[in-house]
Design a protein around this motif. Structure first.
Motif, short mmCIF file in Angstrom:
data_model
loop_
_atom_site.label_atom_id
_atom_site.label_comp_id
_atom_site.label_asym_id
_atom_site.label_seq_id
_atom_site.Cartn_x
_atom_site.Cartn_y
_atom_site.Cartn_z
N ILE A 178 5.09 11.02 -10.60
CA ILE A 178 4.01 11.79 -9.97
C ILE A 178 2.66 11.46 -10.61
CG2 ILE A 178 3.09 14.14 -9.72
CD1 ILE A 178 5.96 15.07 -9.20
N PHE A 179 2.68 11.07 -11.89
CA PHE A 179 1.45 10.72 -12.61
C PHE A 179 1.12 9.23 -12.57
CE2 PHE A 179 1.80 14.51 -15.79
CZ PHE A 179 1.39 15.37 -14.80
N ARG A 180 2.01 8.41 -12.01
CA ARG A 180 1.78 6.96 -11.98
C ARG A 180 2.19 6.42 -10.61
NH1 ARG A 180 1.82 4.47 -17.23
NH2 ARG A 180 2.17 2.48 -16.20
N GLN A 181 1.30 6.50 -9.64
CA GLN A 181 1.67 6.23 -8.25
C GLN A 181 1.28 4.83 -7.76
OE1 GLN A 181 0.82 9.42 -5.53
NE2 GLN A 181 1.17 11.01 -7.05
N ARG A 182 0.61 4.05 -8.58
CA ARG A 182 0.10 2.76 -8.10
C ARG A 182 1.18 1.80 -7.59
NH1 ARG A 182 -3.73 -1.53 -11.42
NH2 ARG A 182 -4.08 -2.95 -9.69
N PRO A 183 2.38 1.73 -8.20
CA PRO A 183 3.36 0.76 -7.70
C PRO A 183 3.66 0.86 -6.22
CG PRO A 183 4.05 1.57 -9.83
CD PRO A 183 2.86 2.40 -9.42
N ALA A 184 3.47 2.04 -5.65
CA ALA A 184 3.78 2.22 -4.22
C ALA A 184 2.73 1.59 -3.31
CB ALA A 184 3.90 3.71 -3.91
N GLU A 185 1.59 1.20 -3.86
CA GLU A 185 0.53 0.64 -3.01
C GLU A 185 0.88 -0.73 -2.45
OE1 GLU A 185 -3.17 0.57 -5.10
OE2 GLU A 185 -3.66 2.64 -4.56
N LEU A 186 1.29 -1.64 -3.31
CA LEU A 186 1.58 -3.02 -2.90
C LEU A 186 2.91 -3.52 -3.42
CD1 LEU A 186 0.83 -5.75 -1.63
CD2 LEU A 186 -0.46 -6.27 -3.71
N PHE A 187 3.18 -3.25 -4.69
CA PHE A 187 4.38 -3.84 -5.29
C PHE A 187 5.65 -3.43 -4.58
CE2 PHE A 187 7.94 -3.06 -8.27
CZ PHE A 187 8.38 -4.38 -8.30
N PHE A 188 5.81 -2.17 -4.24
CA PHE A 188 7.04 -1.73 -3.59
C PHE A 188 7.28 -2.48 -2.27
CE2 PHE A 188 7.73 2.76 -5.60
CZ PHE A 188 8.00 2.15 -6.81
N ARG A 189 6.22 -2.67 -1.52
CA ARG A 189 6.36 -3.39 -0.25
C ARG A 189 6.84 -4.83 -0.48
NH1 ARG A 189 1.50 -2.73 1.54
NH2 ARG A 189 0.61 -4.82 1.29
N GLU A 190 6.27 -5.49 -1.47
CA GLU A 190 6.68 -6.86 -1.78
C GLU A 190 8.10 -6.91 -2.32
OE1 GLU A 190 5.02 -9.69 -1.12
OE2 GLU A 190 3.63 -8.37 -0.05
#
Length: 328
Positions: A178-190
């Motif tokens: 909940i405090f570190r949401q950046r991976p969901a922006e681009l990395f997860f999709r890739e």
């Protein structure tokens, strides 16, 4: 316990696994018997994925896992370990075939196996991801039968994106909560596009997201939540997810109103992670059987609704993003 496919491997694993850092060290004192009982409880509750590292307690975590698994019957869980942080100094040049082979051989002895299920480079310097020879060395160890698959454990989303350009990287371990949401922006999709397994560490922000900590909570001298507040020993993002402690406490107070009845704050935080289908397994730690059982129970709880997920996103944008988003 729900299962998820572990990327391109033949494995399906429990969506909540056992993070074995706490039973090794750097989380205050954990007696051997207590550590063993916590791991037994996790496995009894349906966890089929264990994550450890050769530096957790200088091998203590790996040897505890070996002892517990030797005592059990039935299917063996997937055991992932890590290599690289034994280097001193911890520099890119140290990630060479000779050192990696020595680390793998030591983990083979500690875990009492002929081949390691999964070896992850343990948050190496960014330069390592630009050295193909490192990944070629891991390829040779797979060919030699020393390990079945390999992956990386990263600090930054950019490192994760670079790592998955190597064709035989099977998994990426990354901080996401909940405090570190950046991976969901681009990395997860890739990662989804390349069928990469995603292992989520620090899911409870070093315990902040359990809702049990207070401003006057004291941590033992050998607990990283005491000695790594400013990144003195390793990346500060590993401790409280890099969020200033007081700020984190304030946001946790705001989150309490969103937790559904019958769910603990920790289970709520795990359900938020599992709401993203790019995640393969979240690996909260547990220092007691009760903690392990409560973590496992989150899997079968109802998913969080859209209104709740949006409210969590709003709190992140307002309270937390400015501290962490640009850094990792």
């Amino acid at each position: 316990m729900h299962l998820r496919q572990f990327g391109r491997t033949p494995w399906t694993v429990s969506e909540i696994g056992f993070g074995a850092w706490a039973i090794g060290g750097s989380w205050g004192d954990v007696e051997q018997d207590q550590a063993e009982r916590a791991l037994h409880a996790a496995l009894d509750a349906g966890m089929t994925f264990i994550d450890t590292a050769d530096v957790y307690g200088d091998g203590r975590s790996e040897t505890i896992i070996a002892k517990v698994l030797k005592e059990r019957r039935g299917d063996r869980p997937v055991v992932a370990t890590k290599a690289g942080r034994r280097l001193d100094p911890h520099v890119a040049e140290g990630y060479n075939a000779e050192n990696l082979t020595a680390f793998v051989e030591r983990s083979l002895r500690n875990l009492q196996v002929d081949a390691l299920d999964l070896v992850q480079l343990h948050c190496p310097p960014t330069e390592v991801y630009y050295r193909p020879e490192v990944f070629e060395a891991l390829d040779r160890m797979v060919e030699a039968g020393k390990l079945r698959f390999y992956g990386v454990s990263v600090e930054k989303a950019e490192e994760a994106l670079k790592a998955i350009e190597y064709p035989n990287v099977a998994s990426v371990q990354i901080i996401y909560n909940i405090f570190r949401q950046r991976p969901a922006e681009l990395f997860f999709r890739e990662a989804k596009a390349r069928d990469i397994a995603v292992i989520v560490r620090v899911p409870l922000a070093s315990g902040l997201l359990t809702g049990k900590m207070k401003r006057d909570t004291q941590f033992a001298a050998d607990d990283h939540r005491n000695f790594n507040r400013q990144g003195e020993a390793f990346d500060v993002g590993e401790t409280f997810a890099g969020v200033p402690y007081e700020q984190g406490l304030g946001t946790v107070d705001a989150l309490r109103a969103l937790v559904p009845e019958g769910m603990t704050m920790a289970q709520f935080a795990l359900k938020w992670i599992l709401a993203n289908d790019a995640v393969t397994v979240a690996i909260p730690g547990a220092k007691s059987p009760e903690q392990a059982e409560a973590n496992a129970a989150a899997s079968d709880m109802p998913p969080l609704d859209g209104t709740t997920l949006r409210a969590i996103g709003d709190l992140y944008e307002q309270d937390i993003k400015r501290f962490v988003h640009h850094r990792w």
